[in-house]
Design a protein around this motif. Structure first.
Motif, PDB file in Angstrom:
ATOM      1  N   VAL A 217       0.836  -1.200   0.000  1.00 27.57           N
ATOM      2  CA  VAL A 217       0.000   0.000   0.000  1.00 27.57           C
ATOM      3  C   VAL A 217       0.869   1.248   0.000  1.00 27.57           C
ATOM      4  O   VAL A 217       2.042   1.215   0.394  1.00 27.57           O
ATOM      5  CB  VAL A 217      -0.958   0.042   1.217  1.00 27.57           C
ATOM      6  CG1 VAL A 217      -1.944  -1.106   1.180  1.00 27.57           C
ATOM      7  CG2 VAL A 217      -0.197   0.074   2.521  1.00 27.57           C
ATOM      8  N   MET A 218       0.257   2.331  -0.446  1.00 28.63           N
ATOM      9  CA  MET A 218       0.850   3.657  -0.376  1.00 28.63           C
ATOM     10  C   MET A 218      -0.126   4.522   0.402  1.00 28.63           C
ATOM     11  O   MET A 218      -1.328   4.516   0.114  1.00 28.63           O
ATOM     12  CB  MET A 218       1.055   4.229  -1.782  1.00 28.63           C
ATOM     13  CG  MET A 218       1.587   5.651  -1.772  1.00 28.63           C
ATOM     14  SD  MET A 218       1.761   6.332  -3.444  1.00 28.63           S
ATOM     15  CE  MET A 218       0.054   6.528  -3.931  1.00 28.63           C
ATOM     16  N   ILE A 219       0.387   5.233   1.387  1.00 30.47           N
ATOM     17  CA  ILE A 219      -0.446   6.143   2.173  1.00 30.47           C
ATOM     18  C   ILE A 219       0.136   7.539   2.021  1.00 30.47           C
ATOM     19  O   ILE A 219       1.341   7.741   2.213  1.00 30.47           O
ATOM     20  CB  ILE A 219      -0.457   5.751   3.668  1.00 30.47           C
ATOM     21  CG1 ILE A 219      -0.945   4.316   3.844  1.00 30.47           C
ATOM     22  CG2 ILE A 219      -1.345   6.695   4.461  1.00 30.47           C
ATOM     23  CD1 ILE A 219       0.135   3.361   4.137  1.00 30.47           C
ATOM     24  N   SER A 220      -0.702   8.489   1.664  1.00 31.40           N
ATOM     25  CA  SER A 220      -0.231   9.863   1.545  1.00 31.40           C
ATOM     26  C   SER A 220      -1.110  10.765   2.390  1.00 31.40           C
ATOM     27  O   SER A 220      -2.302  10.507   2.572  1.00 31.40           O
ATOM     28  CB  SER A 220      -0.237  10.324   0.087  1.00 31.40           C
ATOM     29  OG  SER A 220      -1.547  10.272  -0.435  1.00 31.40           O
ATOM     30  N   CYS A 221      -0.490  11.798   2.936  1.00 36.02           N
ATOM     31  CA  CYS A 221      -1.255  12.771   3.709  1.00 36.02           C
ATOM     32  C   CYS A 221      -0.543  14.117   3.690  1.00 36.02           C
ATOM     33  O   CYS A 221       0.677  14.191   3.555  1.00 36.02           O
ATOM     34  CB  CYS A 221      -1.485  12.296   5.144  1.00 36.02           C
ATOM     35  SG  CYS A 221       0.003  11.999   6.073  1.00 36.02           S
TER      36      CYS A 221
ATOM     37  N   PHE B 241       3.507  13.849   3.124  1.00 36.70           N
ATOM     38  CA  PHE B 241       4.247  12.650   3.499  1.00 36.70           C
ATOM     39  C   PHE B 241       3.644  11.466   2.759  1.00 36.70           C
ATOM     40  O   PHE B 241       2.424  11.360   2.638  1.00 36.70           O
ATOM     41  CB  PHE B 241       4.168  12.409   5.008  1.00 36.70           C
ATOM     42  CG  PHE B 241       4.963  13.402   5.809  1.00 36.70           C
ATOM     43  CD1 PHE B 241       6.202  13.051   6.333  1.00 36.70           C
ATOM     44  CD2 PHE B 241       4.488  14.681   6.027  1.00 36.70           C
ATOM     45  CE1 PHE B 241       6.940  13.963   7.063  1.00 36.70           C
ATOM     46  CE2 PHE B 241       5.221  15.607   6.756  1.00 36.70           C
ATOM     47  CZ  PHE B 241       6.446  15.246   7.273  1.00 36.70           C
ATOM     48  N   VAL B 242       4.523  10.595   2.274  1.00 36.97           N
ATOM     49  CA  VAL B 242       4.085   9.393   1.575  1.00 36.97           C
ATOM     50  C   VAL B 242       4.805   8.214   2.216  1.00 36.97           C
ATOM     51  O   VAL B 242       6.017   8.251   2.416  1.00 36.97           O
ATOM     52  CB  VAL B 242       4.410   9.460   0.068  1.00 36.97           C
ATOM     53  CG1 VAL B 242       3.976   8.190  -0.637  1.00 36.97           C
ATOM     54  CG2 VAL B 242       3.750  10.669  -0.566  1.00 36.97           C
TER      55      VAL B 242
ATOM     56  N   PRO C 191      -5.739  11.403   5.272  1.00 42.08           N
ATOM     57  CA  PRO C 191      -4.847  10.431   4.655  1.00 42.08           C
ATOM     58  C   PRO C 191      -5.579   9.622   3.584  1.00 42.08           C
ATOM     59  O   PRO C 191      -6.770   9.354   3.720  1.00 42.08           O
ATOM     60  CB  PRO C 191      -4.434   9.514   5.806  1.00 42.08           C
ATOM     61  CG  PRO C 191      -4.962  10.120   7.046  1.00 42.08           C
ATOM     62  CD  PRO C 191      -5.950  11.165   6.680  1.00 42.08           C
ATOM     63  N   ALA C 192      -4.852   9.261   2.553  1.00 43.08           N
ATOM     64  CA  ALA C 192      -5.415   8.443   1.473  1.00 43.08           C
ATOM     65  C   ALA C 192      -4.553   7.200   1.311  1.00 43.08           C
ATOM     66  O   ALA C 192      -3.336   7.291   1.198  1.00 43.08           O
ATOM     67  CB  ALA C 192      -5.447   9.234   0.176  1.00 43.08           C
ATOM     68  N   MET C 193      -5.195   6.046   1.321  1.00 45.34           N
ATOM     69  CA  MET C 193      -4.477   4.784   1.144  1.00 45.34           C
ATOM     70  C   MET C 193      -4.829   4.196  -0.217  1.00 45.34           C
ATOM     71  O   MET C 193      -5.988   4.175  -0.607  1.00 45.34           O
ATOM     72  CB  MET C 193      -4.832   3.783   2.231  1.00 45.34           C
ATOM     73  CG  MET C 193      -4.040   2.495   2.100  1.00 45.34           C
ATOM     74  SD  MET C 193      -4.369   1.300   3.391  1.00 45.34           S
ATOM     75  CE  MET C 193      -5.831   0.514   2.733  1.00 45.34           C
TER      76      MET C 193
END
Length: 97
Positions: A3-7, A49-50, A83-85
């Motif tokens: 997974v990639m999480i960005s916020c 941040f990723v 945050p988006a996953m």
């Protein structure tokens, strides 16, 4: 699972976010959770941040980390945008670590 999480963090919360992430990585180094590969990056804008996570047995491995739970418990308060996953499906890689 990959997974990639960005916020996007509020500017006044960036330093706290970095501190909490360092605590997470310190706990990971101490405990050495099996089946977990995790990396976080701060983008050029300094507020985005990723993180990339690869978890052999799913996200349960993160739930067992106290520092990660502290980080996650206050993340929404630190975020300017939620945050988006995104689940990732690897096509290929070379020397990525």
């Amino acid at each position: 699972m990959q997974v990639m999480i960005s916020c996007k963090i509020k500017p006044e919360q960036v330093e706290r976010n970095v501190e909490l992430l360092r605590e997470v990585y310190e706990e990971m180094r101490t405990l050495g959770p099996a089946g977990l590969r995790y990396a976080s990056f701060q983008l050029d804008d300094e507020v985005t941040f990723v993180s990339f996570a690869e978890m052999d047995d799913g996200p349960e491995v993160l739930r067992g980390l106290e520092a990660f739970q502290r980080y996650r418990a206050t993340l929404d308060e630190r975020c300017e945008e939620p945050p988006a996953m995104t689940v990732l499906r690897e096509v290929g890689s070379y020397g990525f670590r």
